[in-house]
Design an enzyme around this catalytic site. Structure first.
Site, short mmCIF file in Angstrom:
data_model
loop_
_atom_site.label_atom_id
_atom_site.label_comp_id
_atom_site.label_asym_id
_atom_site.label_seq_id
_atom_site.Cartn_x
_atom_site.Cartn_y
_atom_site.Cartn_z
N GLN A 79 1.10 -1.37 -0.08
CA GLN A 79 -0.24 -0.31 0.02
C GLN A 79 1.08 1.24 0.08
O GLN A 79 0.46 2.38 1.10
CB GLN A 79 -0.68 -0.23 1.30
CG GLN A 79 -2.23 -0.81 0.96
CD GLN A 79 -2.67 -0.59 -0.10
OE1 GLN A 79 -2.89 0.83 -0.80
NE2 GLN A 79 -3.20 -1.45 -0.77
N SER A 80 1.89 1.72 -1.27
CA SER A 80 2.65 2.17 -0.73
C SER A 80 2.43 3.85 -1.67
O SER A 80 1.96 3.18 -2.89
CB SER A 80 4.34 1.73 -1.62
OG SER A 80 5.11 3.19 -1.46
N ASN A 81 2.06 4.63 -0.91
CA ASN A 81 2.18 6.14 -1.07
C ASN A 81 3.05 6.28 -2.67
O ASN A 81 1.85 7.22 -3.46
CB ASN A 81 1.92 6.79 -0.30
CG ASN A 81 0.61 6.36 0.68
OD1 ASN A 81 -0.52 6.54 0.39
ND2 ASN A 81 1.02 6.79 2.08
N CYS A 83 4.59 4.32 -4.83
CA CYS A 83 4.46 3.94 -6.09
C CYS A 83 3.57 4.29 -6.45
O CYS A 83 3.13 4.18 -7.64
CB CYS A 83 4.23 2.42 -5.47
SG CYS A 83 5.96 1.60 -4.50
#
Length: 340
Positions: A79-81, A83
């Site tokens: 859930q990387s912002n 990325c």
């Protein structure tokens, strides 16, 4: 305007809006007591739900474009912002984005793996890959380089945004810009800032902001609230980041070790996992200010900002750096609902 090393000479892909507002959180202040709370609304950056990573990516994509890249590779949590926004920048600039999803959070929840940032990345056309570990930064970077090698064999020109320390900290430069923006806003609006609260994960946002403030002569305390590793591990990371930034900008490091403050009291049980103060900050931020905070970064930092404000007198002002992350709320719905 004071110059900061060779910052103005470095390529930058200008996709961030001119200025993120500083907003008074008067309702939350009344509820929590103590010093007045303000938010630097970097969650309002105008691309793909915004967030702090937009400022960081301007300099990475500036390098990528300067080198003639047509493809960008990045690694991060599922859930990387970071990325999600890399995929957005790539789409806007006509590039391809490859995202490597690391297993940092032990979750089998389908929402975590399909909703939130993951859904947005797919909408943006990113190519997704998997990496089995969440605590092997060097290994994750090596895996990215292997993907980049395959892309070169296919005739592509890839640019890798590395995760581990030891690479030029282009992402931190965006928060040197932010430091100048904050000081300009405060001077214009007559706002005295007595303390700053910022999430401290990779260290790029925390380090860049502190470096910029000190380079511009500002002396207010800056507390980085740990969101990934404990304070003993985070401190040397921040010290190294300051050295790397100074080297990249070809200037003296304006940050003393005593300026680097990291606090891990809201980290447990770990990265991307909720605790009671974070749940309360997310709920209270929404119900008093319609402020959307995420469980990974901004929620934990807001818990920290409230903690600082409660210890200071009412005539003091605490600035919370809102790093965004609202799409992750949908991925964490099953974990959040019991607290609501």
């Amino acid at each position: 305007m004071k110059t900061i090393g060779r910052l103005a000479d470095l390529p930058c892909a200008h996709l961030v809006q001119a200025e993120a507002p500083i907003e008074s959180l008067a309702n939350l202040t009344k509820q929590t007591g103590g010093a007045a709370l303000y938010a630097k609304r970097d969650d309002m950056q105008g691309i793909a739900f915004g967030g702090n990573k937009a400022r960081q990516l301007e300099y990475y994509f500036g390098q990528a474009l300067d080198l003639g890249a047509d493809t960008v590779l990045i690694t991060g949590a599922v859930q990387s912002n970071f990325c999600r926004l890399a995929a957005a920048f790539a789409a806007k600039l006509g590039m391809t984005c490859h995202i490597q999803q690391e297993e940092r959070v032990a979750k089998d929840d389908p929402l975590y793996r399909r909703s939130g940032n993951v859904l947005i990345e797919k909408l943006l056309g990113a190519v997704l890959h998997s990496f089995p570990s969440g605590e092997d930064e060097a290994g994750a970077d090596t895996a990215l380089e292997e993907i980049a090698d395959r892309l070169r064999d296919e005739g592509k020109t890839p640019y890798v945004i590395h995760l581990a320390p030891g690479h030029a900290p282009y992402g931190a430069l965006g928060y040197i810009d932010c430091a100048r923006e904050i000081l300009d806003q405060a001077a214009r609006d007559g706002l005295r800032i007595d303390h700053v609260a910022v999430p401290s994960g990779s260290g790029a946002t925390h380090a860049g902001l502190l470096f910029g403030l000190r380079a511009l002569g500002a002396t207010m305390p800056v507390t980085g609230f740990c969101v990934r590793r404990n304070a003993d591990q985070q401190m040397p990371r921040l010290q190294n980041r300051m050295t790397e930034i100074a080297k990249l900008l070809e200037m003296e490091n304006p940050v003393a070790d005593a300026d680097i403050v990291v606090d891990d009291r809201f980290l447990a049980p770990g990265y991307g996992q909720l605790n009671s103060p974070t749940e309360a900050a997310i709920r209270d931020g929404a119900r008093t200010e319609a402020l959307m905070l995420d469980p990974v970064y901004s929620g934990k930092c807001m818990a920290g900002a409230i903690h600082i404000a409660a210890k200071l007198p009412a005539d003091q002002n605490v600035l919370f750096i809102h790093t965004g992350g609202s799409p992750a709320l949908f991925a964490y719905a099953n974990a959040l609902e019991p607290a609501l």
